[in-house]
Design a protein around this motif. Structure first.
Motif, PDB file in Angstrom:
ATOM      1  N   THR A  32      10.725  28.008  27.534  1.00 26.54           N
ATOM      2  CA  THR A  32      10.426  28.237  28.952  1.00 26.54           C
ATOM      3  C   THR A  32       9.200  29.164  29.132  1.00 26.54           C
ATOM      4  O   THR A  32       9.103  30.029  28.080  1.00 26.54           O
ATOM      5  CB  THR A  32      11.703  28.644  29.917  1.00 26.54           C
ATOM      6  OG1 THR A  32      11.379  28.552  31.253  1.00 26.54           O
ATOM      7  CG2 THR A  32      12.170  30.098  29.609  1.00 26.54           C
ATOM      8  N   ARG A  37      10.171  34.475  38.942  1.00 24.76           N
ATOM      9  CA  ARG A  37      11.693  34.266  39.195  1.00 24.76           C
ATOM     10  C   ARG A  37      12.219  34.914  37.860  1.00 24.76           C
ATOM     11  O   ARG A  37      12.195  34.164  36.795  1.00 24.76           O
ATOM     12  CB  ARG A  37      12.315  32.935  39.425  1.00 24.76           C
ATOM     13  CG  ARG A  37      11.677  32.481  40.843  1.00 24.76           C
ATOM     14  CD  ARG A  37      12.457  31.170  41.182  1.00 24.76           C
ATOM     15  NE  ARG A  37      12.167  30.901  42.652  1.00 24.76           N
ATOM     16  CZ  ARG A  37      11.235  30.135  43.049  1.00 24.76           C
ATOM     17  NH1 ARG A  37      10.261  29.667  42.158  1.00 24.76           N
ATOM     18  NH2 ARG A  37      11.244  29.903  44.234  1.00 24.76           N
ATOM     19  N   ARG A  39      14.538  35.451  34.728  1.00 27.11           N
ATOM     20  CA  ARG A  39      15.487  34.959  33.915  1.00 27.11           C
ATOM     21  C   ARG A  39      15.405  35.208  32.617  1.00 27.11           C
ATOM     22  O   ARG A  39      14.486  35.559  31.994  1.00 27.11           O
ATOM     23  CB  ARG A  39      15.460  33.403  34.247  1.00 27.11           C
ATOM     24  CG  ARG A  39      14.298  32.757  33.629  1.00 27.11           C
ATOM     25  CD  ARG A  39      13.984  31.141  34.297  1.00 27.11           C
ATOM     26  NE  ARG A  39      12.836  30.313  33.673  1.00 27.11           N
ATOM     27  CZ  ARG A  39      11.617  30.724  33.895  1.00 27.11           C
ATOM     28  NH1 ARG A  39      11.490  31.560  34.881  1.00 27.11           N
ATOM     29  NH2 ARG A  39      10.887  29.945  33.478  1.00 27.11           N
ATOM     30  N   THR A  53      19.911  34.065  35.763  1.00 26.46           N
ATOM     31  CA  THR A  53      19.227  33.015  36.144  1.00 26.46           C
ATOM     32  C   THR A  53      19.339  33.026  37.529  1.00 26.46           C
ATOM     33  O   THR A  53      20.114  33.125  38.386  1.00 26.46           O
ATOM     34  CB  THR A  53      20.077  31.697  35.527  1.00 26.46           C
ATOM     35  OG1 THR A  53      19.506  30.626  36.089  1.00 26.46           O
ATOM     36  CG2 THR A  53      21.519  31.849  36.074  1.00 26.46           C
ATOM     37  N   TYR A  57      17.072  27.716  38.549  1.00 25.76           N
ATOM     38  CA  TYR A  57      16.776  27.329  37.082  1.00 25.76           C
ATOM     39  C   TYR A  57      18.422  27.181  36.434  1.00 25.76           C
ATOM     40  O   TYR A  57      18.282  26.901  35.291  1.00 25.76           O
ATOM     41  CB  TYR A  57      15.986  28.192  36.349  1.00 25.76           C
ATOM     42  CG  TYR A  57      14.560  28.287  36.636  1.00 25.76           C
ATOM     43  CD1 TYR A  57      13.760  27.171  36.149  1.00 25.76           C
ATOM     44  CD2 TYR A  57      13.875  29.411  37.270  1.00 25.76           C
ATOM     45  CE1 TYR A  57      12.294  27.271  36.340  1.00 25.76           C
ATOM     46  CE2 TYR A  57      12.539  29.353  37.595  1.00 25.76           C
ATOM     47  CZ  TYR A  57      11.617  28.268  37.057  1.00 25.76           C
ATOM     48  OH  TYR A  57      10.604  28.305  37.325  1.00 25.76           O
ATOM     49  N   LYS A  58      19.308  27.228  37.341  1.00 26.87           N
ATOM     50  CA  LYS A  58      20.526  27.155  36.881  1.00 26.87           C
ATOM     51  C   LYS A  58      20.848  26.225  35.748  1.00 26.87           C
ATOM     52  O   LYS A  58      21.358  26.367  34.611  1.00 26.87           O
ATOM     53  CB  LYS A  58      21.720  27.575  37.724  1.00 26.87           C
ATOM     54  CG  LYS A  58      23.199  27.699  37.158  1.00 26.87           C
ATOM     55  CD  LYS A  58      24.149  27.799  38.232  1.00 26.87           C
ATOM     56  CE  LYS A  58      25.533  27.915  37.552  1.00 26.87           C
ATOM     57  NZ  LYS A  58      26.528  28.279  38.576  1.00 26.87           N
ATOM     58  N   GLU A  60      19.095  24.141  34.239  1.00 25.09           N
ATOM     59  CA  GLU A  60      18.376  24.400  32.871  1.00 25.09           C
ATOM     60  C   GLU A  60      19.096  25.410  31.944  1.00 25.09           C
ATOM     61  O   GLU A  60      19.177  25.262  30.797  1.00 25.09           O
ATOM     62  CB  GLU A  60      16.852  24.617  33.065  1.00 25.09           C
ATOM     63  CG  GLU A  60      15.807  24.968  32.285  1.00 25.09           C
ATOM     64  CD  GLU A  60      14.626  25.401  32.341  1.00 25.09           C
ATOM     65  OE1 GLU A  60      13.668  25.666  31.397  1.00 25.09           O
ATOM     66  OE2 GLU A  60      14.459  25.689  33.592  1.00 25.09           O
ATOM     67  N   MET A  61      19.396  26.346  32.461  1.00 19.80           N
ATOM     68  CA  MET A  61      19.920  27.498  31.942  1.00 19.80           C
ATOM     69  C   MET A  61      21.082  27.320  31.168  1.00 19.80           C
ATOM     70  O   MET A  61      21.506  27.599  29.794  1.00 19.80           O
ATOM     71  CB  MET A  61      19.831  29.099  32.560  1.00 19.80           C
ATOM     72  CG  MET A  61      18.816  29.269  33.135  1.00 19.80           C
ATOM     73  SD  MET A  61      17.589  30.079  31.962  1.00 19.80           S
ATOM     74  CE  MET A  61      18.286  31.697  31.725  1.00 19.80           C
TER      75      MET A  61
END
Length: 364
Positions: A32, A37, A39, A53, A57-58, A60-61
């Motif tokens: 990424t 933002r 993360r 996170t 993006y949660k 994806e994380m």
């Protein structure tokens, strides 16, 4: 994670925070890019962790990190510092010694400093001992990546003609990489023709290729996350006596650098072996950068082939050997192979495009 935790203990650190970077990709597999933002992943010296996170993006994380014990989530309207503090409280590292890698913006570190108590340390090199020793799987991927970039150089040799601009050649390179099996570049390619070749990291693209030009091609692509990198110097038409002489000196220097990779050798030894050839030939003042850099998930990483690096090379180290001679206003020559250190301490060249002087057809 266990090896990283040990590195933290060995360095007297309580934890390290990894922002978007090749460090984070190495640990988690998440490729990424940084933005405003915040993360990333905090890893403590006992191997526990939390994921930082934004809600944006949660998904994806979570897909990348899976069942991480604690997700420090935050929303745009509230900002990230409160979530960061909650994560640190969860690990019990508030007030501790926390390193930050180079994927973290300075402004975000300052915001964290103002929010909570901790001792901050630079963590840009904490993962170097892990990342610089490639395992068998990583080495095989890097061999494949080097085969791909070699194939692209062959395509370029057949493609380049007088009358093309440097830009036309550079634009073709990503297409050739895709045809060869890689759809992402390691870095923006360098196409430096004629007098532009005296600038090692030339960034222009407007010059038109002429008869009897010297062209430096520096390029690389990513394969399964790992970078390739090679440089070849091609000649249009018939090289002059001076061009032949300089090319042969660089070829011998590159060969000497590779030959210096043997049990007990250091990065400094590799640099000196290649550089000495150029110095003895009378061109020392025209070679003014290190001989090489490590390569892996990042195109530049540890170890470095440079004066002052007296750390012995280890099996699994992978790095470039790329001496050059740069004559201002005239031309430049650079030859680069990627070299891996075998278990017996000797070097394995991963690139196989010939190092001998190579010409392209001057007319169709």
């Amino acid at each position: 994670m266990e090896m990283l935790a040990k590195e933290l203990r060995d360095n007297g650190l309580d934890a390290i925070y990894l922002g978007p970077s090749t460090d984070l990709e190495y640990i988690s597999g998440l490729d990424t890019h940084p933005d405003e933002r915040v993360r990333g992943l905090m890893v403590s010296n006992d191997g526990r962790c939390f994921a930082m996170t934004p809600l944006l993006y949660k998904e994806e994380m979570v897909k990348a990190f899976g069942d991480v014990p604690f997700y420090a989530e935050w929303n745009d309207h509230e900002g990230f510092t409160g979530a960061f503090k909650r994560g640190c409280e969860h690990l019990g590292i508030v007030g501790g010694k926390i390193a930050f890698n180079d994927g973290v913006r300075a402004v975000d570190m300052l915001a964290i400093r103002d929010e909570m108590d901790m001792q901050m340390f630079g963590g840009g090199k904490i993962l170097d001992p892990l990342r610089s020793r490639k395992d068998a799987e990583e080495l095989e991927i890097m061999r494949e990546a080097s085969c791909i970039v070699d194939a692209v150089v062959y395509k370029l040799k057949d493609f380049i003609r007088p009358g093309m601009t440097e830009r036309q050649i550079a634009k073709k390179i990503p297409e050739f990489f895709e045809e060869a099996g890689s759809n992402e570049m390691s870095f923006g390619p360098i196409v430096a023709s004629g007098p532009n070749g005296s600038m090692p990291h030339y960034g222009g693209d407007q010059r038109v290729i002429e008869e009897n030009d010297v062209i430096i091609l520096d390029l690389g692509g990513r394969h399964k996350g790992y970078c390739s990198d090679t440089t070849r110097t091609l000649f249009v038409g018939t090289p002059t006596e001076e061009q032949r002489k300089v090319y042969e000196i660089v070829r011998q220097a590159q060969e000497a650098g590779e030959a210096a990779v043997k049990p007990g050798a250091t990065g400094q030894d590799v640099d000196r072996a290649a550089r000495q050839v150029i110095i003895e030939a009378g061109y020392g003042e025209f070679f003014f950068n290190r001989v090489g850099h490590g390569i892996g998930l990042a195109v530049h990483e540890s170890p470095y082939m440079i004066e002052g690096n007296d750390t012995p090379l280890e099996p699994g180290n992978v790095f470039s050997v790329e001496p050059g001679i740069y004559l201002p206003g005239k031309f430049g020559v650079r030859i680069e192979n990627i070299v891996a250190v075998r278990e017996d301490g000797t070097g394995e060249a991963l690139n196989h495009f010939p190092r001998e002087l190579t010409t392209v057809r001057s007319t169709d």
